[in-house]
Design a protein around this motif. Sequence first.
Motif, mmCIF file in Angstrom:
data_model
loop_
_atom_site.group_PDB
_atom_site.id
_atom_site.type_symbol
_atom_site.label_atom_id
_atom_site.label_comp_id
_atom_site.label_asym_id
_atom_site.label_seq_id
_atom_site.Cartn_x
_atom_site.Cartn_y
_atom_site.Cartn_z
ATOM 1 N N GLU A 1 15.174 -52.920 -39.192
ATOM 2 C CA GLU A 1 13.930 -52.799 -38.438
ATOM 3 C C GLU A 1 12.787 -53.327 -39.306
ATOM 4 N N PRO A 2 12.024 -54.343 -38.806
ATOM 5 C CA PRO A 2 10.940 -54.918 -39.613
ATOM 6 C C PRO A 2 9.833 -53.883 -39.877
ATOM 7 N N ILE A 3 9.288 -53.908 -41.074
ATOM 8 C CA ILE A 3 8.124 -53.090 -41.413
ATOM 9 C C ILE A 3 7.130 -53.978 -42.161
ATOM 10 N N GLU A 4 5.893 -53.533 -42.200
ATOM 11 C CA GLU A 4 4.852 -54.258 -42.924
ATOM 12 C C GLU A 4 4.790 -55.723 -42.484
ATOM 13 N N GLU A 5 4.841 -55.921 -41.122
ATOM 14 C CA GLU A 5 4.746 -57.267 -40.547
ATOM 15 C C GLU A 5 5.816 -58.214 -41.098
ATOM 16 N N GLY A 6 7.006 -57.681 -41.344
ATOM 17 C CA GLY A 6 8.102 -58.518 -41.810
ATOM 18 C C GLY A 6 8.155 -58.739 -43.310
ATOM 19 N N ASN A 7 7.301 -58.045 -44.062
ATOM 20 C CA ASN A 7 7.357 -58.166 -45.528
ATOM 21 C C ASN A 7 8.511 -57.370 -46.131
ATOM 22 N N ASP A 8 9.074 -56.461 -45.317
ATOM 23 C CA ASP A 8 10.266 -55.727 -45.729
ATOM 24 C C ASP A 8 10.972 -55.255 -44.462
ATOM 25 N N PHE A 9 12.189 -54.734 -44.640
ATOM 26 C CA PHE A 9 12.985 -54.285 -43.503
ATOM 27 C C PHE A 9 13.666 -52.975 -43.868
ATOM 28 N N LYS B 1 27.270 -46.069 -46.384
ATOM 29 C CA LYS B 1 26.254 -46.121 -45.329
ATOM 30 C C LYS B 1 25.187 -45.051 -45.531
ATOM 31 N N LYS B 2 25.608 -43.835 -45.879
ATOM 32 C CA LYS B 2 24.661 -42.733 -46.020
ATOM 33 C C LYS B 2 23.650 -42.984 -47.138
ATOM 34 N N ASN B 3 24.000 -43.885 -48.061
ATOM 35 C CA ASN B 3 23.108 -44.161 -49.182
ATOM 36 C C ASN B 3 22.085 -45.266 -48.893
ATOM 37 N N VAL B 4 22.236 -45.972 -47.735
ATOM 38 C CA VAL B 4 21.331 -47.096 -47.454
ATOM 39 C C VAL B 4 20.526 -46.926 -46.175
ATOM 40 N N VAL B 5 21.071 -46.216 -45.165
ATOM 41 C CA VAL B 5 20.361 -46.071 -43.888
ATOM 42 C C VAL B 5 19.039 -45.343 -44.106
ATOM 43 N N GLY B 6 17.970 -45.938 -43.586
ATOM 44 C CA GLY B 6 16.641 -45.362 -43.743
ATOM 45 C C GLY B 6 15.889 -45.904 -44.942
ATOM 46 N N LYS B 7 16.565 -46.700 -45.762
ATOM 47 C CA LYS B 7 15.913 -47.278 -46.942
ATOM 48 C C LYS B 7 15.631 -48.756 -46.716
ATOM 49 N N SER B 8 14.790 -49.334 -47.585
ATOM 50 C CA SER B 8 14.415 -50.731 -47.407
ATOM 51 C C SER B 8 15.497 -51.651 -47.956
ATOM 52 N N VAL B 9 15.524 -52.878 -47.398
ATOM 53 C CA VAL B 9 16.492 -53.882 -47.844
ATOM 54 C C VAL B 9 16.279 -54.219 -49.319
ATOM 55 N N LEU C 1 18.469 -65.207 -48.657
ATOM 56 C CA LEU C 1 18.772 -64.523 -47.399
ATOM 57 C C LEU C 1 17.576 -63.736 -46.884
ATOM 58 N N PHE C 2 16.795 -63.164 -47.789
ATOM 59 C CA PHE C 2 15.629 -62.396 -47.338
ATOM 60 C C PHE C 2 14.657 -63.286 -46.583
ATOM 61 N N GLN C 3 14.478 -64.519 -47.047
ATOM 62 C CA GLN C 3 13.599 -65.455 -46.347
ATOM 63 C C GLN C 3 14.135 -65.779 -44.950
ATOM 64 N N ILE C 4 15.462 -65.820 -44.822
ATOM 65 C CA ILE C 4 16.065 -66.069 -43.501
ATOM 66 C C ILE C 4 15.768 -64.916 -42.553
ATOM 67 N N LEU C 5 15.845 -63.684 -43.075
ATOM 68 C CA LEU C 5 15.503 -62.526 -42.241
ATOM 69 C C LEU C 5 14.067 -62.648 -41.730
ATOM 70 N N GLN C 6 13.161 -63.061 -42.582
ATOM 71 C CA GLN C 6 11.761 -63.206 -42.192
ATOM 72 C C GLN C 6 11.580 -64.327 -41.162
ATOM 73 N N GLU C 7 12.270 -65.443 -41.361
ATOM 74 C CA GLU C 7 12.161 -66.569 -40.423
ATOM 75 C C GLU C 7 12.660 -66.176 -39.035
ATOM 76 N N VAL C 8 13.800 -65.482 -38.983
ATOM 77 C CA VAL C 8 14.353 -65.061 -37.694
ATOM 78 C C VAL C 8 13.423 -64.060 -37.020
ATOM 79 N N TYR C 9 12.846 -63.152 -37.809
ATOM 80 C CA TYR C 9 11.889 -62.179 -37.262
ATOM 81 C C TYR C 9 10.677 -62.884 -36.641
ATOM 82 N N GLN C 10 10.177 -63.921 -37.297
ATOM 83 C CA GLN C 10 8.969 -64.599 -36.820
ATOM 84 C C GLN C 10 9.251 -65.561 -35.673
ATOM 85 N N SER C 11 10.378 -66.290 -35.720
ATOM 86 C CA SER C 11 10.653 -67.319 -34.705
ATOM 87 C C SER C 11 11.512 -66.820 -33.553
#
Length: 581
Positions: free
Chosen positions: A158-166, A183-191, A203-213
């Motif tokens: 889920e994008p947060i901070e306008e796509g600066n993190d997820f 799973k229990k150690n990562v769900v709810g935490k940032s990428v 890969l992080f830049q790809i996540l941002q590109e897909v979020y924006q486009s």
Amino acid sequence: MLDRKIELENLNEQYKQLLEYTRDGYYIIDYKGNFVYGNKSTERILGYKREELIGKNILQSGIFFTKDFLRVNEVLAKSNKGLDTGPKEYVLKRKDRKTIETEVSTHPLNIKDQQEKSVLVIVRDISKCKKTEQTARESEKRFRGLFDYMSSGVAIYEPIEEGNDFVIKDFNRAAERIDNIKKKNVVGKSVLQCFPGIKDFGLFQILQEVYQSGRPRHYPISFYKDQRIAGWRDNYVFKLPSGEIVAVYDDITPQKQAEEALLKSELMLKQTEQISEVGGWEYDVVNKKSTWTDEVYLIYGVAKGKYDPDQNQINISFYAPQDQKKISAAFYNSVEKGIPYDLELQFINAQGEHRWVRTVGNPIMENGKIVRVIGNIMDITDRKKDQERLQRMMNSIIETVASISEIRDPYTAGHQERVTKLAMAIARELGLTQNQVEAVRIAALLHDIGKIGIPSEILTKPSRLNDIEFKLIKNHPQIGYDILKNIEFNYPIAQIILQHHERLNGSGYPNRLKGEEILLEAKIIGVADVVEAMTSHRPYRPALNTDVALAEILKGRGILYEPAVVDVCVKLFKENGFKWE
């Protein structure tokens, strides 16, 4: 007084006829639970003729299961206290011993001078809705199982901070294995908190590109390494309608390229499949090679092995002539520009049968180039036929209801049909959407339905109306609105009818609306109504010349009537040669 009583009885009879055509079952019981009345839909829903139920007690009629008797008695007790109940779900028994899922609500009737009180019971058939809900639950369960047990790792962000993190929303079992993390150690935490190496490898830049486009991206990573793992990765990232980002990835170090293609196909099927019977296809852009699943051959009615999809590029020739350009353009944009598509088209199978298909295509990119298009195809003929059958049924009901007001006013017979013809022509000339044109058609056919509440001696009066009589006539938009407001149209039909005598300067009726407060569809019908009325014979005057009617709306242009509507109406008669017949 006697005439007024007769008119009221006629009006009640008209309302009763309207009640017969509602899709819900309406019946009346007394406070002891005995059937008093039932409409035609009650017969369809329960399978009993009305005569078979009237006089029987609802608990002895056989339509309720014994387990529901207590609930029914509670409803009767509340009704005795004058309380509404429901809507509540009941499984009822039909006469043919089949069960039907329904939604039942009750409303006590307080009718003046009626010695015995009674209750209105409304029964709605929700079988199809329940079946749809069940299908959705089964699909959700099936896809959840696919999510948890598929061999590819799947992470939902889920994008947060306008796509600066997820933030990580979900993580499947394969992702736990591939990333060597629980799973229990990562769900709810940032990428960035959980995967610090994700930025180093792009890969992080790809996540941002897909979020924006919103466009899906295929991103093969040469090598991935952090404090936990090291290995070759293959990633596919796409955006859900909810705005969430999904990353599907595989550790491709020990795997073959063929497995990669299979996993992508399974992913795309999960993304686009909405029904169980669906075929998948893939087009290799580099090699210009098409591949179909067995289901696609079945949909088109051709034998596998005897038909080469590459000789019939993306099976364009199967589609009806009017849709061939549409699918050809969509496929070109997908292959050349990376634009996904989702179309419903008519097609002709190998046996010559005319059917409907939904086809979906999604481009896949590697290193910034489109390398393949993956999609689905499904036969939706049955759904389309159901829609057409419902539309025909609705049209029949509308035409029947529209004829009611003209039966009581022979001098305006055909008025609503002529207004409809002119109003639809104006709507089309204005460039309205097909849905808006359909709304104009239905509302125009029904715009005078409220006249069933006006005494017939006023409707047929052979001279001009006095002030009191005209005030009664001016009630017909409100009466029409009250009749139709609870019918579930796809368009605001009741509101259009309520407003068709409103005028731009607020001099209209019944609510003195102004300018943009009036729906465009109502403005169109208002102009068509004036022109038709002036050019038709009335008991108190002969028909006027068309030029007189056009001069009247031009006189009121921008004051009473929408300028664009007036201009188009005049053009239809002066330039396009519009004729009533």
